[in-house]
Design an enzyme around this catalytic site. Structure first.
Site, PDB file in Angstrom:
ATOM      1  N   ASP A  26       0.652  -1.233   0.086  1.00 56.14           N
ATOM      2  CA  ASP A  26       0.136   0.000  -0.042  1.00 56.14           C
ATOM      3  C   ASP A  26       0.774   1.259  -0.027  1.00 56.14           C
ATOM      4  OD1 ASP A  26      -3.076  -1.203   0.810  1.00 56.14           O
ATOM      5  OD2 ASP A  26      -1.393  -2.410   1.717  1.00 56.14           O
ATOM      6  N   TYR A  39      -1.591   4.177  -6.391  1.00 58.46           N
ATOM      7  CA  TYR A  39      -2.547   5.032  -5.925  1.00 58.46           C
ATOM      8  C   TYR A  39      -3.102   6.184  -7.024  1.00 58.46           C
ATOM      9  CZ  TYR A  39      -2.925   2.674  -1.595  1.00 58.46           C
ATOM     10  OH  TYR A  39      -3.049   1.628  -0.541  1.00 58.46           O
ATOM     11  N   ASN A  93      -6.498  -3.832  -4.846  1.00 57.98           N
ATOM     12  CA  ASN A  93      -7.999  -3.284  -5.443  1.00 57.98           C
ATOM     13  C   ASN A  93      -7.713  -1.967  -6.073  1.00 57.98           C
ATOM     14  OD1 ASN A  93      -7.677  -2.944  -2.270  1.00 57.98           O
ATOM     15  ND2 ASN A  93      -9.403  -1.591  -2.639  1.00 57.98           N
ATOM     16  N   HIS A 129      -3.055  -9.549  -1.241  1.00 57.19           N
ATOM     17  CA  HIS A 129      -3.381  -8.278  -1.013  1.00 57.19           C
ATOM     18  C   HIS A 129      -4.252  -8.373   0.225  1.00 57.19           C
ATOM     19  CE1 HIS A 129      -3.744  -3.887  -0.948  1.00 57.19           C
ATOM     20  NE2 HIS A 129      -5.173  -4.182  -1.133  1.00 57.19           N
ATOM     21  N   HIS A 173     -10.460  -2.395   7.272  1.00 57.94           N
ATOM     22  CA  HIS A 173     -11.202  -3.218   6.401  1.00 57.94           C
ATOM     23  C   HIS A 173     -11.672  -4.618   7.136  1.00 57.94           C
ATOM     24  CE1 HIS A 173     -10.485  -1.130   3.015  1.00 57.94           C
ATOM     25  NE2 HIS A 173      -9.133  -0.771   3.256  1.00 57.94           N
ATOM     26  N   HIS A 182      -3.404  -4.395   2.326  1.00 56.30           N
ATOM     27  CA  HIS A 182      -5.014  -3.678   2.336  1.00 56.30           C
ATOM     28  C   HIS A 182      -5.051  -3.080   3.523  1.00 56.30           C
ATOM     29  CE1 HIS A 182      -8.978  -3.507   0.557  1.00 56.30           C
ATOM     30  NE2 HIS A 182      -9.279  -4.358   1.683  1.00 56.30           N
ATOM     31  N   HIS A 215      -3.899  -0.335   6.050  1.00 60.23           N
ATOM     32  CA  HIS A 215      -2.732   0.335   6.195  1.00 60.23           C
ATOM     33  C   HIS A 215      -2.258   0.474   7.592  1.00 60.23           C
ATOM     34  CE1 HIS A 215      -4.338   2.802   2.462  1.00 60.23           C
ATOM     35  NE2 HIS A 215      -4.287   1.343   2.232  1.00 60.23           N
TER      36      HIS A 215
END
Length: 329
Positions: free
Chosen positions: A52, A88, A123, A216, A225, A251, A253
């Site tokens: 990430d 990102y 994702n 991930h 999440h 995934h 952070h």
């Protein structure tokens, strides 16, 4: 222009390191691509894990990268693993997207990080041009880069199974707020069935002392999440059946270590490569051993009989250590 990856340093014992030995040509019942990486002359491996991260240096990505370089030099790392969400907010727009160099090549500049990077998709990567991120064109820009959907990395002491977890998550297939690049994945039910079959076959074939799975999405997490139910239902039983030691993900952070109460698998989250500090904590059914809601990364040192895992924050301070042993037959 010669890429930084092609300037990569040598083996610990002075022999030139073939950063990527390539696809093995021997037949296998599993259809996942296989790559091979040599161990050090003493039979060990050391590497870093970060996830990430791809924000063009922002949100302390550069600071984390600097500390990775220092720890990488201390450990004499052999490679780096990326747990996804490499770029990102919406992946890459194509093979000519400057974000590749602005978030990767120009950030991870330390000499110790000029080693092969093995990456999976997240994702956010699926929101862009996935085929660009998988393209060999990027390897010509920076020879360190290797990213495929799912594949196997074979070494003498540990086999790594990289799994494409985004298609497992049902909500992405109907999400209206974002576009996902499902080329070569749809229909996702068949894609997932084939992937699980191939993964199960590959795990059963593995004779390495250690088996690590990299994806991930979280399987177990106490952060924003949380647990990914689809992975618990579909992927976890295969990992448990085949004696997988670690599930390594991004995934969320943050940095986490969670131990299974129903088996020996350890869940490790390394998703603190840039933006973090979500301020969420929701316990789950397994045993939380460590949780840091901030930026950082992880190192791993593996021998045939032991694995040492260390979590670091963005200032290189050690936050948590885990030592695992394996009885050598």
């Amino acid at each position: 222009m010669e890429s930084r990856g092609k300037k990569a340093s040598s083996f610990a014992c002075g022999m030139a390191l073939f950063l990527l030995l390539g696809l093995l040509l021997s037949p296998s019942s599993a259809e996942l691509p296989r790559f091979e990486h040599p161990v050090k002359c003493d039979g060990s491996l050391s590497f870093l894990v970060v996830g990430d991260w791809g924000r063009k240096g922002e949100f302390n990505q550069t600071l984390v990268a600097y500390q990775m370089g220092k720890i990488g030099e201390q450990l004499g790392i052999d490679f780096v693993i990326s747990t996804g969400d490499n770029f990102y907010e919406d992946g890459l727009t194509g093979v000519d997207d400057n974000a590749f160099e602005e978030s990767f090549t120009n950030i991870y500049t330390a000499e110790s990080l000029q080693k092969q990077w093995y990456a999976v998709l997240g994702n956010h990567d699926y929101r862009g041009d996935v085929l660009a991120q998988l393209s060999p064109v990027l390897r010509k820009i920076d020879g360190r880069w290797l990213c495929l959907r799912s594949y196997i990395l074979v070494t003498e002491i540990v086999d790594f199974f990289f799994v494409d977890t985004t298609p497992f998550v049902t909500k992405y297939w109907s999400e209206a707020d974002h576009h996902y690049d499902w080329r070569e994945v749809a229909p996702h039910e068949q894609y997932i069935d084939n992937l699980l079959k191939d993964l199960d076959a590959a795990l059963k074939e593995s004779r390495a002392p250690w088996r690590f799975v990299v994806g991930h999405h979280t399987m177990r997490s106490v952060s924003e999440h949380g647990d990914t139910q689809e992975l618990l239902e579909k992927l976890l039983p295969i990992l448990q059946e085949n004696g997988v030691d670690l599930y390594i993900n991004g995934h969320d952070h943050c940095l986490e270590h969670i131990s299974s109460r129903s088996g020996s698998i350890q869940y490790l989250t390394s998703g603190g490569g840039s933006k973090a500090w979500r301020g969420t904590y929701t316990p789950n059914a397994d045993e939380l051993r460590f949780f840091y809601d901030g930026q950082g990364f992880m190192s791993m040192q593996v021998t045939v009989a032991s694995t040492r895992i260390v979590f670091y924050n963005a200032f290189g301070q050690v936050l948590h250590e885990l030592n695992l042993g394996k009885q050598v037959v």
